[in-house]
Design a protein around this motif. Structure first.
Motif, short mmCIF file in Angstrom:
data_model
loop_
_atom_site.label_atom_id
_atom_site.label_comp_id
_atom_site.label_asym_id
_atom_site.label_seq_id
_atom_site.Cartn_x
_atom_site.Cartn_y
_atom_site.Cartn_z
N LEU A 102 -8.44 3.80 0.88
CA LEU A 102 -9.58 4.36 1.61
C LEU A 102 -9.62 5.86 1.40
N SER A 103 -10.82 6.38 1.11
CA SER A 103 -10.99 7.82 0.96
C SER A 103 -12.17 8.28 1.81
N GLY A 104 -12.25 9.58 2.02
CA GLY A 104 -13.40 10.12 2.75
C GLY A 104 -12.98 11.09 3.84
N ARG A 105 -13.62 12.25 3.87
CA ARG A 105 -13.28 13.27 4.87
C ARG A 105 -13.58 12.81 6.29
N LYS A 106 -14.57 11.96 6.44
CA LYS A 106 -14.92 11.44 7.77
C LYS A 106 -14.29 10.08 8.02
N THR A 107 -14.34 9.20 7.01
CA THR A 107 -13.87 7.83 7.21
C THR A 107 -12.36 7.74 7.41
N VAL A 108 -11.59 8.55 6.71
CA VAL A 108 -10.12 8.46 6.84
C VAL A 108 -9.66 8.80 8.25
N PRO A 109 -10.05 9.95 8.84
CA PRO A 109 -9.61 10.23 10.22
C PRO A 109 -10.13 9.20 11.22
N GLU A 110 -11.37 8.75 11.05
CA GLU A 110 -11.93 7.76 11.97
C GLU A 110 -11.16 6.43 11.88
N ALA A 111 -10.85 6.01 10.66
CA ALA A 111 -10.12 4.75 10.48
C ALA A 111 -8.72 4.85 11.08
N LEU A 112 -8.07 5.99 10.89
CA LEU A 112 -6.74 6.18 11.47
C LEU A 112 -6.78 6.09 12.99
N ALA A 113 -7.80 6.70 13.58
CA ALA A 113 -7.89 6.74 15.04
C ALA A 113 -8.16 5.36 15.62
N ARG A 114 -8.96 4.54 14.93
CA ARG A 114 -9.37 3.24 15.49
C ARG A 114 -8.57 2.06 14.96
N TYR A 115 -8.10 2.19 13.71
CA TYR A 115 -7.45 1.04 13.07
C TYR A 115 -6.14 1.45 12.40
N GLY A 116 -5.40 2.33 13.02
CA GLY A 116 -4.20 2.89 12.41
C GLY A 116 -3.19 1.86 11.94
N SER A 117 -3.11 0.73 12.64
CA SER A 117 -2.12 -0.29 12.28
C SER A 117 -2.46 -1.00 10.97
N ARG A 118 -3.68 -0.81 10.45
CA ARG A 118 -4.07 -1.47 9.20
C ARG A 118 -3.53 -0.75 7.97
N PHE A 119 -2.95 0.44 8.14
CA PHE A 119 -2.55 1.26 7.00
C PHE A 119 -1.04 1.39 6.89
N THR A 120 -0.60 1.47 5.64
CA THR A 120 0.84 1.51 5.37
C THR A 120 1.31 2.83 4.77
N ALA A 121 0.40 3.58 4.13
CA ALA A 121 0.82 4.81 3.45
C ALA A 121 -0.31 5.83 3.42
N ALA A 122 0.07 7.09 3.39
CA ALA A 122 -0.86 8.20 3.21
C ALA A 122 -0.50 8.91 1.91
N LEU A 123 -1.50 9.19 1.09
CA LEU A 123 -1.29 9.85 -0.19
C LEU A 123 -1.97 11.21 -0.15
N VAL A 124 -1.20 12.27 -0.42
CA VAL A 124 -1.74 13.62 -0.31
C VAL A 124 -1.37 14.43 -1.55
N ARG A 125 -2.04 15.56 -1.67
CA ARG A 125 -1.78 16.45 -2.81
C ARG A 125 -0.67 17.44 -2.51
N THR A 126 -0.58 17.92 -1.28
CA THR A 126 0.45 18.89 -0.89
C THR A 126 1.03 18.51 0.47
N ASP A 127 2.18 19.07 0.80
CA ASP A 127 2.79 18.84 2.10
C ASP A 127 1.85 19.27 3.23
N ASN A 128 1.13 20.37 3.03
CA ASN A 128 0.24 20.86 4.07
C ASN A 128 -0.89 19.88 4.38
N ASP A 129 -1.26 19.08 3.39
CA ASP A 129 -2.34 18.11 3.63
C ASP A 129 -1.95 17.07 4.68
N LEU A 130 -0.66 16.84 4.86
CA LEU A 130 -0.23 15.87 5.87
C LEU A 130 -0.61 16.34 7.27
#
Length: 255
Positions: A36-64
């Motif tokens: 899943l990608s998207g500046r709006k969809t990713v935070p919204e999905a995490l907030a409502r459906y966080g248990s559906r996800f297993t990993a976060a992929l980022v470019r830098t440590d700060n992105d976490l």
């Protein structure tokens, strides 16, 4: 306590190869995962459906720090070429890896329990848009016939705007499976009766025909027509589905 992020630099890494395969339906089916990608969809999905996800992929440590990640989600910092290859929408925003839900087979030998939208949209963007409309108008059960795009394809996810996570998906097989289906069955057809006058039953399967091919001729369904000016021969399948679901919502809610 969350685990420390792991770095992956090579496109030949085993995890990297798996994630790269998630850009198409074949890879999604094989691995049972999606991205899943998207500046709006990713935070919204995490907030409502966080248990559906297993990993976060980022470019830098700060992105976490841009995400409110639960401890159960693994964290990966990727080399720029790998991240850009996975970021198919080019957002530059952190990506989420999630598990595709199990999809049971639809049982047409039994009457529907509630409302089901039956469709076989082959274009993932169109399917995503239809799923978004379904969620907007209170539909939760989707029957995907043979030839339908995968609902967790990257383009379908983009079009769905997180609608997928509130829907139940069933596998419908080919169109012959609908022959003799039990219970009320309706379909969209320009020669049908006015959809605005239809008394929508609580339990119903609404069939949306295939793009370009329309409905199977043997389908025994109540045909419903959406009124237009007649300036065009037919509506885009996704647009037609949205209008039909809106008509059902207004009729049943008295609006």
């Amino acid at each position: 306590m969350s685990s420390a992020p792991r770095a992956i630099d090579s496109l030949q890494n085993a995890r990297a190869k798996k994630w790269l395969a998630l850009s198409d339906a074949r890879g999604i089916r094989k691995h049972g995962e999606f991205i899943l990608s998207g500046r709006k969809t990713v935070p919204e999905a995490l907030a409502r459906y966080g248990s559906r996800f297993t990993a976060a992929l980022v470019r830098t440590d700060n992105d976490l720090n841009r995400l409110a990640l639960p401890p159960s989600i693994e964290r990966y910092v990727l080399a720029k070429p790998l991240f850009e290859a996975l970021d198919t929408n080019g957002t530059g925003f952190p990506l989420l890896v999630g598990a595709v839900p199990e999809m049971a087979a639809a049982d047409f030998s039994k009457a529907p329990q509630g409302f089901e939208l039956v469709l076989a949209l082959g274009d993932p963007s169109n399917l995503g848009a239809a799923l978004r409309s379904a969620a907007a108008f209170g539909v939760t059960r989707m029957v995907l016939m043979e030839g339908a795009a995968h609902p967790f394809h990257p383009k379908a996810l983009r079009g769905g705007a997180n609608a997928q996570f509130g829907l139940t998906f069933l596998k419908g097989g080919d169109w012959t499976a609908l022959e003799g289906a039990k219970g009320p069955l309706a379909a969209l057809d320009g020669a049908g009766s006015d959809i605005e006058a239809y008394a929508w039953p609580e339990n119903l399967r609404l069939v949306l025909g295939e793009e370009g091919r329309g409905l199977p001729p043997e389908l025994g369904a109540t045909m419903l027509a959406i009124r237009t000016t007649g300036a065009v021969e037919s509506l885009n399948a996704t647009v037609a589905a949205s209008l039909a679901l809106s008509a059902r919502y207004r009729r049943r809610s008295g609006r």
